[in-house]
Enzyme design. Sequence first.
Site, short mmCIF file in Angstrom:
data_model
loop_
_atom_site.label_atom_id
_atom_site.label_comp_id
_atom_site.label_asym_id
_atom_site.label_seq_id
_atom_site.Cartn_x
_atom_site.Cartn_y
_atom_site.Cartn_z
N LYS A 39 -48.20 25.70 -14.53
CA LYS A 39 -47.83 24.55 -13.52
C LYS A 39 -48.12 23.10 -14.10
CE LYS A 39 -52.91 25.11 -12.70
NZ LYS A 39 -53.79 25.92 -11.98
N ARG A 133 -61.18 26.34 -1.29
CA ARG A 133 -59.70 25.54 -1.47
C ARG A 133 -58.66 25.92 -0.90
NH1 ARG A 133 -58.06 24.44 -7.87
NH2 ARG A 133 -57.22 26.57 -7.51
N TYR A 249 -58.13 -6.78 -23.68
CA TYR A 249 -58.63 -7.06 -22.13
C TYR A 249 -59.84 -7.47 -22.12
CZ TYR A 249 -53.98 -6.40 -20.59
OH TYR A 249 -52.53 -6.63 -20.19
N MET A 298 -52.43 -0.37 -21.44
CA MET A 298 -51.70 0.71 -21.02
C MET A 298 -50.56 1.26 -22.12
SD MET A 298 -48.49 0.16 -18.15
CE MET A 298 -49.74 -0.62 -16.79
C1 LIG Z 1 -54.56 26.69 -12.42
C2 LIG Z 1 -54.60 28.11 -11.93
C3 LIG Z 1 -55.09 28.87 -13.12
C4 LIG Z 1 -55.26 28.66 -14.57
O1 LIG Z 1 -56.68 28.28 -14.74
P1 LIG Z 1 -57.23 27.63 -16.24
O2 LIG Z 1 -58.45 27.29 -15.98
O3 LIG Z 1 -56.38 26.64 -16.47
O4 LIG Z 1 -57.15 29.08 -17.11
C5 LIG Z 1 -55.22 30.13 -12.56
N1 LIG Z 1 -55.17 30.59 -11.14
C6 LIG Z 1 -54.95 29.70 -10.22
C7 LIG Z 1 -55.07 30.15 -9.15
C8 LIG Z 1 -54.75 28.34 -10.81
O5 LIG Z 1 -54.69 27.09 -9.81
#
Ligand SMILES: *Cc1c(COP(=O)(O)O)cnc(C)c1O
Length: 347
Positions: A39, A133, A249, A298
Amino acid sequence: MPPSPPATLRLKLDASALASNWRVLDRLSGTAKAGAAVKADCYGLGVDACVPVLRDAGARDFFVAHWSEVPAVARHVPPQSIAVLHGPLSDEDAAFARALGARPVINSLHQASVWLRAGGGLCDLMVDTGMNRLGIRPEEAGDGLIAELDIDVLMSHLSSADEDDPANRGQLDAFKAVLPVVRHRRASLANSAGLTLGGEYHFDLTRPGIALYGGVPRPELAEQIRPVVKIEAALIQRRRVPRGERIGYNGTFLAPADMMVGIISLGYADGLMRAWGREGAHLVRDGRKLPVLGRVSMDMVAVDLSQARGAVEGDFVSVPFDLPHAAALTGLSQYELLTTLGGRYAR
Ligand SMILES: *Cc1c(COP(=O)(O)O)cnc(C)c1O
């Protein structure tokens, strides 16, 4: 348009370290097989650079969060091997999943009904075992809608696997209680940190993310996980700063003496957050530390060149991007350090 001149920012990805990290995590998963969380554009490192490497190393299950992330990943792996963690929110999402063949992760009874209304098909199911979640509650597992689903991976996600927290055991027990209630092919609980908690946490499939990319969420992984990313940026100006003048800055740095200062082509738009302006933060040239001076802008940051007197404009300096170390230095999480790198690097 003529070709662009060379970039003043480089991100070097060590593909063999990435492949090695996947193999290490697969081995540490015991009898379970390791998948790969890809992701957020492989945590900022680029789907096109990373997914083929993970595939060739042996990964067969890929996890993204959004539907918009599927096409890029599907250029490299079969769509059936891609699971979409946010699940189908709408009929359009469900139709897209069915047209492509990607697996939605069903997170609620509502999503189950959206999926079934679209015609259903192979999917995954997320059960929330204490994180609050995404995911159905354990007491919803016996619902008739869930019984209608054709579930490949039944999964849950650990909230605190990077800590020795009794919540881990509690989530494991809650997950184990759901397994006999829901028909499924494979079970999956552990992320990178979770797969170090012991064989009980492995089930059939693990879902490492951060550790693939060089993150070390638990000390147990420190020895075996290799850094994957190198970041370099050009010195775009040397300037003499007289004693008593201020830099950057808000003038937060006051030169205590006449100094030679380097302006580096790297700023918070490139992931060098203002936290890199903390005491002790530095860039590196030829193994020498170049302390960061004043606020990160930036697009730029100033460094002290007193340890690199020979540096000339156009030279590259590196960012010490060993993730656990960089996290300790900046107070940012290893996840934030990776996912905020931005799009200006030559990769
Ligand atoms: C992002 C995610 C992972 C991977 O987690 P890491 O801590 O990066 O290894 C696994 N399962 C779900 C559901 C996630 O959202």
